[in-house]
Design a protein around this motif. Structure first.
Motif, PDB file in Angstrom:
ATOM      1  N   SER A 104       0.861  -1.189   0.000  1.00 21.15           N
ATOM      2  CA  SER A 104       0.000   0.000   0.000  1.00 21.15           C
ATOM      3  C   SER A 104       0.889   1.227   0.000  1.00 21.15           C
ATOM      4  O   SER A 104       2.104   1.130   0.232  1.00 21.15           O
ATOM      5  N   GLY A 105       0.281   2.386  -0.221  1.00 15.92           N
ATOM      6  CA  GLY A 105       1.036   3.637  -0.195  1.00 15.92           C
ATOM      7  C   GLY A 105       1.625   3.895   1.186  1.00 15.92           C
ATOM      8  O   GLY A 105       2.736   4.416   1.303  1.00 15.92           O
ATOM      9  N   TYR A 106       0.874   3.529   2.194  1.00 14.72           N
ATOM     10  CA  TYR A 106       1.380   3.720   3.558  1.00 14.72           C
ATOM     11  C   TYR A 106       2.670   2.908   3.738  1.00 14.72           C
ATOM     12  O   TYR A 106       3.666   3.407   4.255  1.00 14.72           O
ATOM     13  N   LEU A 107       2.634   1.679   3.289  1.00 20.80           N
ATOM     14  CA  LEU A 107       3.820   0.820   3.430  1.00 20.80           C
ATOM     15  C   LEU A 107       4.963   1.306   2.545  1.00 20.80           C
ATOM     16  O   LEU A 107       6.133   1.271   2.937  1.00 20.80           O
ATOM     17  N   ASN A 129       2.912  17.222   5.025  1.00 23.37           N
ATOM     18  CA  ASN A 129       3.055  15.901   4.405  1.00 23.37           C
ATOM     19  C   ASN A 129       2.092  14.880   5.009  1.00 23.37           C
ATOM     20  O   ASN A 129       1.688  14.980   6.173  1.00 23.37           O
ATOM     21  N   HIS A 130       1.803  13.866   4.204  1.00 22.24           N
ATOM     22  CA  HIS A 130       0.915  12.787   4.649  1.00 22.24           C
ATOM     23  C   HIS A 130       1.525  12.004   5.812  1.00 22.24           C
ATOM     24  O   HIS A 130       2.750  11.877   5.927  1.00 22.24           O
ATOM     25  N   ALA A 131       0.647  11.469   6.654  1.00 23.55           N
ATOM     26  CA  ALA A 131       1.069  10.733   7.849  1.00 23.55           C
ATOM     27  C   ALA A 131       2.069   9.621   7.530  1.00 23.55           C
ATOM     28  O   ALA A 131       2.983   9.348   8.327  1.00 23.55           O
ATOM     29  N   PHE A 175      -0.912  17.906  -2.188  1.00 19.14           N
ATOM     30  CA  PHE A 175      -1.127  17.702  -0.746  1.00 19.14           C
ATOM     31  C   PHE A 175      -2.516  17.132  -0.497  1.00 19.14           C
ATOM     32  O   PHE A 175      -3.512  17.654  -0.994  1.00 19.14           O
ATOM     33  N   SER A 176      -2.533  16.051   0.307  1.00 21.46           N
ATOM     34  CA  SER A 176      -3.718  15.204   0.374  1.00 21.46           C
ATOM     35  C   SER A 176      -4.932  15.865   1.002  1.00 21.46           C
ATOM     36  O   SER A 176      -6.055  15.481   0.722  1.00 21.46           O
ATOM     37  N   MET A 177      -4.721  16.834   1.880  1.00 21.80           N
ATOM     38  CA  MET A 177      -5.854  17.451   2.561  1.00 21.80           C
ATOM     39  C   MET A 177      -6.122  18.870   2.067  1.00 21.80           C
ATOM     40  O   MET A 177      -7.072  19.514   2.489  1.00 21.80           O
ATOM     41  N   VAL A 200       9.147  12.271  -3.769  1.00 19.90           N
ATOM     42  CA  VAL A 200       7.845  12.906  -3.988  1.00 19.90           C
ATOM     43  C   VAL A 200       6.752  11.842  -3.969  1.00 19.90           C
ATOM     44  O   VAL A 200       6.828  10.844  -4.690  1.00 19.90           O
ATOM     45  N   ASP A 201       5.752  12.086  -3.138  1.00 22.83           N
ATOM     46  CA  ASP A 201       4.616  11.172  -3.051  1.00 22.83           C
ATOM     47  C   ASP A 201       3.547  11.639  -4.033  1.00 22.83           C
ATOM     48  O   ASP A 201       2.914  12.678  -3.833  1.00 22.83           O
ATOM     49  N   GLU A 202       3.350  10.853  -5.077  1.00 17.02           N
ATOM     50  CA  GLU A 202       2.393  11.219  -6.141  1.00 17.02           C
ATOM     51  C   GLU A 202       1.036  10.545  -5.944  1.00 17.02           C
ATOM     52  O   GLU A 202       0.302  10.317  -6.910  1.00 17.02           O
ATOM     53  N   ALA A 203       0.701  10.244  -4.685  1.00 10.79           N
ATOM     54  CA  ALA A 203      -0.573   9.553  -4.411  1.00 10.79           C
ATOM     55  C   ALA A 203      -1.759  10.252  -5.075  1.00 10.79           C
ATOM     56  O   ALA A 203      -2.645   9.601  -5.631  1.00 10.79           O
ATOM     57  N   HIS A 204      -1.783  11.588  -5.012  1.00 10.06           N
ATOM     58  CA  HIS A 204      -2.940  12.314  -5.543  1.00 10.06           C
ATOM     59  C   HIS A 204      -2.653  13.029  -6.865  1.00 10.06           C
ATOM     60  O   HIS A 204      -3.548  13.641  -7.439  1.00 10.06           O
ATOM     61  N   GLY A 205      -1.401  12.950  -7.325  1.00 11.02           N
ATOM     62  CA  GLY A 205      -1.064  13.582  -8.608  1.00 11.02           C
ATOM     63  C   GLY A 205      -1.263  12.599  -9.750  1.00 11.02           C
ATOM     64  O   GLY A 205      -1.684  12.967 -10.855  1.00 11.02           O
ATOM     65  N   GLY A 231       3.915   6.177  -5.339  1.00 12.89           N
ATOM     66  CA  GLY A 231       2.520   6.370  -5.754  1.00 12.89           C
ATOM     67  C   GLY A 231       1.680   5.217  -5.259  1.00 12.89           C
ATOM     68  O   GLY A 231       2.207   4.155  -4.911  1.00 12.89           O
ATOM     69  N   THR A 232       0.383   5.437  -5.222  1.00 12.23           N
ATOM     70  CA  THR A 232      -0.508   4.352  -4.798  1.00 12.23           C
ATOM     71  C   THR A 232      -1.345   3.882  -5.983  1.00 12.23           C
ATOM     72  O   THR A 232      -1.615   4.651  -6.910  1.00 12.23           O
ATOM     73  N   LEU A 233      -1.739   2.629  -5.924  1.00  7.15           N
ATOM     74  CA  LEU A 233      -2.666   2.097  -6.928  1.00  7.15           C
ATOM     75  C   LEU A 233      -4.102   2.240  -6.425  1.00  7.15           C
ATOM     76  O   LEU A 233      -5.047   1.838  -7.086  1.00  7.15           O
ATOM     77  N   GLY A 234      -4.261   2.796  -5.232  1.00 11.04           N
ATOM     78  CA  GLY A 234      -5.558   2.790  -4.556  1.00 11.04           C
ATOM     79  C   GLY A 234      -6.411   4.024  -4.768  1.00 11.04           C
ATOM     80  O   GLY A 234      -7.520   4.084  -4.247  1.00 11.04           O
ATOM     81  N   LYS A 235      -5.921   5.002  -5.503  1.00  7.29           N
ATOM     82  CA  LYS A 235      -6.735   6.218  -5.655  1.00  7.29           C
ATOM     83  C   LYS A 235      -7.174   6.331  -7.121  1.00  7.29           C
ATOM     84  O   LYS A 235      -8.071   5.606  -7.522  1.00  7.29           O
ATOM     85  N   ALA A 236      -6.535   7.192  -7.932  1.00  8.56           N
ATOM     86  CA  ALA A 236      -7.024   7.339  -9.313  1.00  8.56           C
ATOM     87  C   ALA A 236      -6.967   6.013 -10.076  1.00  8.56           C
ATOM     88  O   ALA A 236      -7.754   5.782 -10.991  1.00  8.56           O
TER      89      ALA A 236
HETATM   90  C1  LIG Z   1      -0.451  11.561   0.134  1.00  5.41           C
HETATM   91  C2  LIG Z   1      -0.758  10.135   0.479  1.00  5.41           C
HETATM   92  N1  LIG Z   1       0.243   9.253   0.476  1.00  5.41           N
HETATM   93  C3  LIG Z   1       0.032   7.959   0.773  1.00  5.41           C
HETATM   94  C4  LIG Z   1      -1.223   7.497   1.091  1.00  5.41           C
HETATM   95  C5  LIG Z   1      -1.388   6.066   1.422  1.00  5.41           C
HETATM   96  O1  LIG Z   1      -1.734   5.337   0.299  1.00  5.41           O
HETATM   97  P1  LIG Z   1      -2.521   3.962   0.466  1.00  5.41           P
HETATM   98  O2  LIG Z   1      -3.948   4.341   0.670  1.00  5.41           O
HETATM   99  O3  LIG Z   1      -2.259   3.208  -0.777  1.00  5.41           O
HETATM  100  O4  LIG Z   1      -1.947   3.292   1.685  1.00  5.41           O
HETATM  101  C6  LIG Z   1      -2.297   8.401   1.108  1.00  5.41           C
HETATM  102  C7  LIG Z   1      -3.690   8.010   1.425  1.00  5.41           C
HETATM  103  O5  LIG Z   1      -4.107   7.021   1.801  1.00  5.41           O
HETATM  104  C8  LIG Z   1      -2.052   9.736   0.797  1.00  5.41           C
HETATM  105  O6  LIG Z   1      -3.060  10.632   0.816  1.00  5.41           O
END
Ligand SMILES: Cc1ncc(COP(=O)(O)O)c(C=O)c1O
Length: 402
Positions: A104-107, A129-131, A175-177, A200-205, A231-236
């Motif tokens: 996951s993106g968190y991991l 930055n994201h948690a 930025f996620s929020m 760079v975390d491209e989770a939302h880009g 990047g995450t596969l879990g959003k877009a």
């Molecule tokens: C900026 C950002 N990075 C990482 C994550 C974590 O990604 P994942 O949901 O795949 O764990 C999130 C949200 O969940 C996020 O908003």
């Protein structure tokens, strides 16, 4: 009272208690919440791919062919060809030499940051930055310099202070929020000048910005210039799992030292198959990304026209800043009564005093739905006296939002 009960009571007393809400149906533009149909304005399924027929079918086929699970960490029971294939596609998509999948993106964030910096190093981290990046910094045991949000001067000061110990700059791309974008050109330059890595975390880009949804770095003309893109596969991209794009050398180091990669089961075949289909859909339908951008602009303009404060949002993430957590929750509840599901976000996810509704737009929202949602939120904000919510248009006689 037990410690657990006390802590729960404290969360309730301070307006910070969270609860899960039951919805039915896939993450579409509309869902059933507590049995009633509502507009879903808080899902990260930005392009509507989570329940796209091609993505569903690819997940089902991968499950049929390869099973439901990966069996173990890839270092233990072997790396599947499907994992390799997705890594190849992701590297191509992001313009990097190599890529590595995570659960996951968190991991991915905790594992990557903690693997690439350590005791004695300094990590420079944007305050919003994201948690998962913050937790990665903490796990690394490096010293952390938190620079003011998007403030290159403050960052540069921190880099000077760190001297030769500056190891890494980490930032959300979008930025996620807040839905604003990191100053990536300046960050690349500072990272080069101070010989440290830029992560760079491209989770939302990803899927939202840049040509073909390649992300914030691509949008800034910096494809291949950022040392480590997460990047995450879990959003877009609509599924589950995550990736890191970097040089082959960095990826090799992550395979050997990133603990969530080493000590956790690899992404399951259905998720990997789904991500491959999502990437190919993105290539076939660049119009989806355009539609998302158009929808985001429609919502932002409609909210601003109603006097609501949306901070520095430039993307599909649009905050309606309220301040007090209880008032943010009240706004969310009142908005829900108007048929719009918009989640209240409170500390510690956002800084104290900046509780908000975090609205997220999807490419398959309709224009009339987005304008109606802005009307509902504006009216609720006005009734509750929050978020700079001006009087509803019909009371002020203003022209309709563009
Ligand atoms: C900026 C950002 N990075 C990482 C994550 C974590 O990604 P994942 O949901 O795949 O764990 C999130 C949200 O969940 C996020 O908003």
């Amino acid at each position: 009272m037990t410690d657990v009960a006390e802590r729960l009571a404290e969360l309730r007393r301070t307006g910070l208690h969270r609860r899960l809400r039951l919805i039915e149906g896939p993450q579409g533009p509309r869902v059933l919440l507590d049995g009633a149909e509502v507009l879903l304005l808080c899902s990260n399924n930005y392009l509507g791919l989570a329940d796209h027929p091609r993505v569903r079918q690819a997940a089902a086929e991968a499950a049929e062919r390869l099973g439901a699970g990966a069996g173990a960490s890839r270092l233990i029971s072997g790396s599947m060809a499907l994992h390799r294939k997705l890594e190849g596609r992701l590297a191509e998509f992001k313009g990097s030499e190599a890529a590595l999948l995570f659960g996951s993106g968190y991991l991915a964030n905790t594992g990557t940051v903690a693997a690439l910096a350590g005791r004695g190093d300094v990590i420079l981290s944007d305050e919003l930055n994201h948690a998962s990046l913050i937790d990665g910094c903490r796990l690394s045991r490096a010293e952390i310099f938190v620079y003011r949000h998007r403030d290159l001067e403050h960052l540069e000061w921190g880099l000077h202070e760190a001297g030769g110990r500056a190891r890494m700059i980490v930032t959300d791309g979008v930025f996620s929020m807040d839905g604003d974008v990191a100053p990536l050109g300046g960050l690349v330059e500072l990272a080069r000048r101070h010989r440290c890595l830029l992560v760079v975390d491209e989770a939302h880009g990803t899927g939202a910005l840049g040509p073909g949804g390649r992300g914030a770095a691509a949008a800034a003309g910096l494809s291949g210039e950022v040392d480590v893109v997460v990047g995450t596969l879990g959003k877009a991209l609509g599924g589950y799992g995550a990736y890191v794009c970097a040089s082959a050398e960095i990826v090799d180091l992550l395979v050997n030292t990133a603990r969530p990669f080493i000590y956790s089961t690899a992404p399951p075949p259905p998720s990997v198959g789904a991500a491959l289909a999502a990437l190919s859909l993105l290539a076939d339908r660049p119009g989806l990304v355009e539609q998302l951008r158009r929808n985001a602009a429609i919502l932002r303009e409609a909210l601003v026209a109603r006097g609501l404060k949306i901070g520095g949002s430039r993307t599909q993430i649009v905050p309606v800043i309220v301040g007090d957590p209880r008032r943010a929750t009240a706004l969310s509840e009142r908005t829900l009564e108007g048929g719009v599901f918009a989640q209240a976000i409170r500390p510690p996810t956002v800084p104290a005093g900046s509780s908000r509704l975090r609205l997220t737009v999807m490419a398959n929202h309709r224009t009339d739905e987005l304008r109606a949602a802005a009307r509902v939120i504006g009216r609720a904000a006005h009734e509750l006296g929050v978020a700079g919510g001006g009087a509803p248009e019909e009371l002020r006689g203003l022209p309709r939002a563009a």
